[in-house]
Design a protein around this motif. Structure first.
Motif, PDB file in Angstrom:
ATOM      1  N   MET A 543       0.839  -1.194   0.000  1.00 20.81           N
ATOM      2  CA  MET A 543       0.000   0.000   0.000  1.00 20.81           C
ATOM      3  C   MET A 543       0.885   1.260   0.000  1.00 20.81           C
ATOM      4  O   MET A 543       1.955   1.272   0.587  1.00 20.81           O
ATOM      5  CB  MET A 543      -0.926   0.003   1.209  1.00 20.81           C
ATOM      6  N   ARG A 544       0.371   2.344  -0.616  1.00 20.15           N
ATOM      7  CA  ARG A 544       1.182   3.538  -0.820  1.00 20.15           C
ATOM      8  C   ARG A 544       0.413   4.783  -0.349  1.00 20.15           C
ATOM      9  O   ARG A 544      -0.817   4.762  -0.195  1.00 20.15           O
ATOM     10  CB  ARG A 544       1.556   3.713  -2.304  1.00 20.15           C
ATOM     11  N   GLY A 545       1.166   5.864  -0.156  1.00 24.10           N
ATOM     12  CA  GLY A 545       0.591   7.160   0.189  1.00 24.10           C
ATOM     13  C   GLY A 545       1.537   8.280  -0.211  1.00 24.10           C
ATOM     14  O   GLY A 545       2.602   8.020  -0.809  1.00 24.10           O
ATOM     15  N   GLY A 546       1.188   9.506   0.110  1.00 23.99           N
ATOM     16  CA  GLY A 546       2.026  10.645  -0.266  1.00 23.99           C
ATOM     17  C   GLY A 546       2.146  11.660   0.866  1.00 23.99           C
ATOM     18  O   GLY A 546       1.351  11.698   1.792  1.00 23.99           O
ATOM     19  N   ALA A 551       2.950  25.503   0.586  1.00 19.97           N
ATOM     20  CA  ALA A 551       4.008  26.431   0.167  1.00 19.97           C
ATOM     21  C   ALA A 551       3.582  27.890   0.258  1.00 19.97           C
ATOM     22  O   ALA A 551       4.330  28.772  -0.154  1.00 19.97           O
ATOM     23  CB  ALA A 551       4.428  26.111  -1.269  1.00 19.97           C
ATOM     24  N   SER A 552       2.373  28.175   0.829  1.00 21.52           N
ATOM     25  CA  SER A 552       1.880  29.563   0.840  1.00 21.52           C
ATOM     26  C   SER A 552       2.389  30.360   2.020  1.00 21.52           C
ATOM     27  O   SER A 552       2.235  31.573   2.056  1.00 21.52           O
ATOM     28  CB  SER A 552       0.354  29.566   0.857  1.00 21.52           C
ATOM     29  N   GLY A 553       2.922  29.692   3.061  1.00 18.32           N
ATOM     30  CA  GLY A 553       3.347  30.410   4.264  1.00 18.32           C
ATOM     31  C   GLY A 553       2.191  30.887   5.112  1.00 18.32           C
ATOM     32  O   GLY A 553       2.297  31.908   5.775  1.00 18.32           O
ATOM     33  N   GLY A 554       1.074  30.150   5.099  1.00 18.89           N
ATOM     34  CA  GLY A 554      -0.050  30.502   5.956  1.00 18.89           C
ATOM     35  C   GLY A 554      -1.068  31.411   5.322  1.00 18.89           C
ATOM     36  O   GLY A 554      -2.035  31.802   5.975  1.00 18.89           O
ATOM     37  N   ASN A 561       3.656  18.290  -3.723  1.00 22.09           N
ATOM     38  CA  ASN A 561       4.166  16.966  -3.363  1.00 22.09           C
ATOM     39  C   ASN A 561       5.653  17.043  -3.062  1.00 22.09           C
ATOM     40  O   ASN A 561       6.427  17.646  -3.806  1.00 22.09           O
ATOM     41  CB  ASN A 561       3.938  15.969  -4.508  1.00 22.09           C
ATOM     42  N   VAL A 562       6.048  16.432  -1.952  1.00 21.69           N
ATOM     43  CA  VAL A 562       7.471  16.418  -1.596  1.00 21.69           C
ATOM     44  C   VAL A 562       7.982  15.014  -1.269  1.00 21.69           C
ATOM     45  O   VAL A 562       9.180  14.814  -1.112  1.00 21.69           O
ATOM     46  CB  VAL A 562       7.727  17.341  -0.390  1.00 21.69           C
ATOM     47  N   THR A 573      11.323   9.850   4.070  1.00 19.72           N
ATOM     48  CA  THR A 573      11.804  11.244   4.069  1.00 19.72           C
ATOM     49  C   THR A 573      11.401  11.949   2.789  1.00 19.72           C
ATOM     50  O   THR A 573      11.617  11.422   1.682  1.00 19.72           O
ATOM     51  CB  THR A 573      13.330  11.288   4.222  1.00 19.72           C
ATOM     52  N   ALA A 574      10.824  13.148   2.952  1.00 18.88           N
ATOM     53  CA  ALA A 574      10.444  13.984   1.814  1.00 18.88           C
ATOM     54  C   ALA A 574      11.620  14.858   1.393  1.00 18.88           C
ATOM     55  O   ALA A 574      12.651  14.918   2.072  1.00 18.88           O
ATOM     56  CB  ALA A 574       9.245  14.853   2.201  1.00 18.88           C
ATOM     57  N   ALA A 575      11.442  15.530   0.290  1.00 17.70           N
ATOM     58  CA  ALA A 575      12.498  16.416  -0.214  1.00 17.70           C
ATOM     59  C   ALA A 575      12.605  17.662   0.672  1.00 17.70           C
ATOM     60  O   ALA A 575      11.618  18.110   1.263  1.00 17.70           O
ATOM     61  CB  ALA A 575      12.188  16.832  -1.647  1.00 17.70           C
TER      62      ALA A 575
END
Length: 618
Positions: A543-546, A551-554, A561-562, A573-575
């Motif tokens: 099974m997979r996920g993301g 990226a808006s800063g609130g 996607n990272v 670990t994400a980028a």
């Protein structure tokens, strides 16, 4: 016009009161009073057959100085009263009165006739000044300062007011003539007005405003007579200062309004000049030292400080001197220890933010405090002093010498000359010397630092259940239980159920948002980037996920996607991403989501963020 008055008797409240009063009967009095505009000298004629009326009077104007003219009555014969009308313009009351006693006796008059009349203003007096330039020196230029008055007749009296509040009156020639100005004293003299009077009026009457018209002039003339130099000192004896020599607090002044040049000389007991002349603003400390050896106090003994005030105008010079005796001594008194204390020390220089030291203590001018900053080798790099030349952000001197003063020193991480110093550790000491150059107190401030910026990474782990965000979204048939399906404490599941389809015909999606925050440490300047990792496992292999982040800063989610959730139990670990806007405050934050769809199910046990920021380091 002739007016017959019968039975008009009213007691006035005071002898010359002008207000109309209730009338009573009296017999046989006629008054002939001119009508129209009054000017110059007018004649009012009384005729009375009443033997009880022995005198007549006419008054014009009002309190406090009405014009009054009177004459004795002669029964059955006309009696003329001459009334001057100088200076009464506009609307005025006229009252004709009768008394039961002669004019040389006190009486309570009865009003025989009253009238309100209007009169047009007469021609004003024009004043022309001929001055030899200001200030006018007296007595040298007294005859050269003149005034010429022009008007349609009458004698004139010039009224002036000096700065001391006195009044002077000068009898001038008739209209069109010229006469010297009545200047006297020293300082600005206000020439207020001119009084135009008929012949025979004396200056004493002008002083009361009687019978005269007054015309404003409004001119100020500055004169120089005696300069009025005075000198005072609040110091008892002399104060020896090893750095600046002897200093005494002296105050000198001349008459207000004069711009005099001041200087002083110091004479010894034999009247020999040992110092000066020295130009001086006229107030403050007078530094008295050997002119051939600055910083060395003069020999002890009786001296005289001679202060000179000078005003110069061309070839004219006016000078006055005043003296102050000084008994100089070279024997310093015993040390009188003041009290100083340190507070509010900020030891780090970070960018444009300086280090600071707050010092409380005496504001006695005999003591001088200095903050010394030295480098690691002991070399002095920066100094600042208390007192008049304090270079701190603020030197708050209490008005009472018995109250403490506060000196706030700010060190910007530079030399005294302003050159930037290298990062590292420095040392600060506060020293206090008295007026004789003796060190009376040393206070060790301690280390001060100039910091530099480094790139530092801080890693922090988070429990998902404690960081879930209120705006998390899950699909129609999905769920996000706490704990997740593995039962780990604090975990969160993200479970997509494929049996549901949305209106677009797609399989169900599951979302869960997490707000990961890090409180900014005092030495941290700004966030550069961060990297997010999730620790967890799928419900079934394959099974997979993301992983996505905002990226808006609130300012409203902008998801990118990272990273992916795949494989078995472990860290995923994400980028690394650049810090979005909004991370300049007291906290760093990252808004991330775990996502599954199409029946995939994941259990998140931990989040981890590696925050990379710029930090101040000593």
């Amino acid at each position: 016009m002739r007016t017959s008055i019968q039975g008009l008797v009213v007691a006035l409240c005071a002898t010359f009161l002008l207000l109309p009063a209730p009338r009573a009967e009296a017999a046989g009095v006629d008054v002939d009073i001119p009508t129209g505009t009054w000017s110059g000298v007018e004649t009012v004629t009384f005729t009375s057959a009443d033997p009880t009326v022995q005198s007549f009077a006419v008054q014009i104007g009002g309190a406090p100085h009405p014009v009054i003219r009177a004459a004795n009555a002669v029964p059955g014969e006309p009696v003329e009263v001459q009334v001057p009308t100088w200076g009464f313009h506009g609307r005025w009351n006229v009252a004709a009165t009768g008394c039961s006693v002669p004019v040389d006796q006190q009486c309570s008059p009865s009003v025989l006739y009253t009238r309100t009349f209007e009169q047009d203003p007469a021609d004003a007096v024009a004043a022309a000044f001929d001055l030899p330039g200001e200030p006018v020196f007296l007595p040298e230029e007294a005859d050269d300062a003149r005034i010429t008055l022009t008007s349609p007749g009458g004698r004139h009296f010039l009224v002036t007011r000096t700065e001391y509040g006195g009044r002077e009156l000068s009898d001038l020639v008739p209209a069109g003539g010229s006469a010297p100005l009545p200047l006297a004293g020293t300082g600005p003299i206000d020439i207020e007005s001119v009084a135009r009077c008929p012949e025979g009026v004396t200056p004493g009457l002008v002083r009361l405003g009687t019978s005269c018209e007054v015309f404003p002039i409004g001119r100020t003339v500055t004169v120089v007579g005696n300069l009025g130099l005075s000198v005072s000192t609040s110091s008892a004896g002399a104060i020896i200062d090893a750095q600046d020599g002897t200093s005494v607090d002296i105050r000198a002044r001349v008459v207000d309004g004069l711009a005099a040049e001041l200087s002083y000389e110091l004479l010894d007991s034999a009247d020999r000049t040992v110092l000066g002349p020295v130009a001086w603003p006229g107030t403050g400390d007078v530094a008295v030292f050997d002119p051939n050896a600055p910083g060395v106090a003069l020999a002890g003994g009786d001296h005289t400080l001679e202060v000179t005030a000078t005003i110069t105008k061309g070839d004219l010079v006016r000078t006055e001197t005043a003296t102050v005796p000084l008994a100089l001594t070279t024997d310093p008194p015993p040390v009188d220890l003041p009290s100083y204390w340190l507070s509010g020390i900020a030891r780090d220089v970070r960018g444009d933010r300086p280090a600071s030291v707050s010092v409380g203590g005496t504001n006695d001018p005999r003591y001088l405090g200095t903050l010394h900053v030295t480098d690691a080798a002991g070399n002095e790099v920066w100094t600042a002093r208390t007192g008049p030349d304090c270079r701190g952000d603020s030197c708050q001197m209490a008005p009472d010498p018995n109250e403490p003063a506060w000196y706030d020193f700010s060190w910007p991480g530079t030399t005294t000359a302003g050159a930037r110093l290298r990062a590292g550790e420095y040392h600060a000491v506060m020293t206090v010397v008295d007026a004789w150059g003796r060190t009376v107190e040393v206070a060790d401030v301690g280390s001060l630092y100039i910091d530099h910026l480094e790139t530092v990474t801080t890693t922090k782990r988070y429990t998902p259940a404690s960081t879930t965000w209120a705006d998390s979204i899950i699909g129609r048939c999905s769920s996000s239980p706490k704990p997740g399906p593995h039962g780990w404490a604090g975990s969160v599941g993200v479970l997509s159920l494929s049996r549901c389809r949305n209106t677009a015909g797609r399989y169900d999606w599951a979302f869960r948002s997490f707000l990961l925050e890090h409180r900014k440490a005092p030495d941290q300047q700004r966030l550069i980037s961060y990297q997010v990792a999730a620790y967890g496992a799928p419900v079934r292999r394959g099974m997979r996920g993301g992983i996505v982040y905002d990226a808006s800063g609130g300012r409203g989610p902008v998801w990118k996607n990272v990273g992916t959730l795949s494989g078995g139990l472990g860290w995923h670990t994400a980028a690394r991403v650049a810090a979005p806007p909004g991370n300049e405050g007291t906290n760093y934050f990252a808004l991330v989501q775990a996502r599954t769809t199409s029946g995939n199910k994941w259990d998140i046990r931990y989040w981890r963020v590696s925050w990379t920021h710029r930090a101040w380091r000593r």
